[in-house]
Scaffold this active site. Structure first.
Site, PDB file in Angstrom:
ATOM      1  N   ASP A   8       0.869  -1.169   0.000  1.00 28.08           N
ATOM      2  CA  ASP A   8       0.000   0.000   0.000  1.00 28.08           C
ATOM      3  C   ASP A   8       0.907   1.220   0.000  1.00 28.08           C
ATOM      4  O   ASP A   8       1.639   1.464   0.958  1.00 28.08           O
ATOM      5  CB  ASP A   8      -0.894  -0.020   1.243  1.00 28.08           C
ATOM      6  CG  ASP A   8      -1.836   1.161   1.325  1.00 28.08           C
ATOM      7  OD1 ASP A   8      -1.574   2.210   0.704  1.00 28.08           O
ATOM      8  OD2 ASP A   8      -2.837   1.044   2.053  1.00 28.08           O
ATOM      9  N   ILE A   9       0.870   1.987  -1.068  1.00 27.14           N
ATOM     10  CA  ILE A   9       1.776   3.123  -1.237  1.00 27.14           C
ATOM     11  C   ILE A   9       1.626   4.145  -0.109  1.00 27.14           C
ATOM     12  O   ILE A   9       2.577   4.829   0.237  1.00 27.14           O
ATOM     13  CB  ILE A   9       1.570   3.764  -2.626  1.00 27.14           C
ATOM     14  CG1 ILE A   9       2.736   4.680  -2.987  1.00 27.14           C
ATOM     15  CG2 ILE A   9       0.237   4.483  -2.709  1.00 27.14           C
ATOM     16  CD1 ILE A   9       2.720   5.137  -4.429  1.00 27.14           C
ATOM     17  N   ASN A  22      -3.922  13.788 -11.639  1.00 21.09           N
ATOM     18  CA  ASN A  22      -4.570  14.472 -12.755  1.00 21.09           C
ATOM     19  C   ASN A  22      -3.946  15.868 -12.868  1.00 21.09           C
ATOM     20  O   ASN A  22      -3.213  16.296 -11.985  1.00 21.09           O
ATOM     21  CB  ASN A  22      -6.088  14.530 -12.562  1.00 21.09           C
ATOM     22  CG  ASN A  22      -6.481  15.242 -11.291  1.00 21.09           C
ATOM     23  OD1 ASN A  22      -6.066  16.368 -11.032  1.00 21.09           O
ATOM     24  ND2 ASN A  22      -7.281  14.593 -10.464  1.00 21.09           N
ATOM     25  N   GLY A  30      -9.168   6.565  -7.028  1.00 22.52           N
ATOM     26  CA  GLY A  30      -8.129   5.540  -7.009  1.00 22.52           C
ATOM     27  C   GLY A  30      -6.972   5.874  -6.088  1.00 22.52           C
ATOM     28  O   GLY A  30      -7.156   6.385  -4.983  1.00 22.52           O
ATOM     29  N   VAL A  31      -5.765   5.594  -6.561  1.00 25.24           N
ATOM     30  CA  VAL A  31      -4.564   5.802  -5.764  1.00 25.24           C
ATOM     31  C   VAL A  31      -4.369   7.283  -5.452  1.00 25.24           C
ATOM     32  O   VAL A  31      -4.005   7.651  -4.335  1.00 25.24           O
ATOM     33  CB  VAL A  31      -3.326   5.207  -6.483  1.00 25.24           C
ATOM     34  CG1 VAL A  31      -2.055   5.534  -5.734  1.00 25.24           C
ATOM     35  CG2 VAL A  31      -3.481   3.703  -6.643  1.00 25.24           C
ATOM     36  N   ASP A  32      -4.637   8.144  -6.425  1.00 23.60           N
ATOM     37  CA  ASP A  32      -4.517   9.589  -6.202  1.00 23.60           C
ATOM     38  C   ASP A  32      -5.387  10.020  -5.026  1.00 23.60           C
ATOM     39  O   ASP A  32      -4.939  10.730  -4.124  1.00 23.60           O
ATOM     40  CB  ASP A  32      -4.909  10.329  -7.484  1.00 23.60           C
ATOM     41  CG  ASP A  32      -4.728  11.833  -7.407  1.00 23.60           C
ATOM     42  OD1 ASP A  32      -3.849  12.309  -6.660  1.00 23.60           O
ATOM     43  OD2 ASP A  32      -5.462  12.543  -8.110  1.00 23.60           O
TER      44      ASP A  32
END
Length: 112
Positions: A8-9, A22, A30-32
């Site tokens: 998990d980042i 973006n 999502g991840v962002d």
């Protein structure tokens, strides 16, 4: 040193994580979105302070920007905007390569 991990980042205690962002850098899905939620409101505030290069665009596709990690265990977040794929005929490969180059250039400039 660069290491590749599967994790998990938002849990990584590292110098920097890379966010597939973006162009507005104001969070997304999502991840962002997960990175923004975990980093807390200071990340959004830092992104808002980055100058717009076009209306609503703080980081054009292929470029990268750096902010602090705030409530993340990572010291920094390097944000980059990858291309939307259009059958590979609209310069997508070159833009994606630019993302990698620009992220590595920022990491090098910060001695990460």
């Amino acid at each position: 040193m660069i290491r590749v991990l599967q994790a998990d980042i938002t849990d990584l205690r590292v110098d920097a994580i890379v966010n597939a962002a973006n162009e507005s850098l104001l969070g997304g899905g999502g991840v962002d979105g997960a990175i923004h939620r975990r980093a807390g409101p200071d990340l959004l505030a830092a992104c808002r302070r980055l100058p717009e290069v076009h209306p609503g665009v703080r980081c054009p596709t292929g470029e990268a920007r750096i902010t602090g990690g705030f409530s993340l265990p990572a010291r920094f977040v390097i944000h980059t905007v990858g291309p939307v794929w259009h059958s590979g005929v609209s310069g997508e490969a070159e833009l994606l390569a630019a993302c990698y180059r620009n992220v590595l250039d920022i990491a090098h400039a910060q001695s990460l």
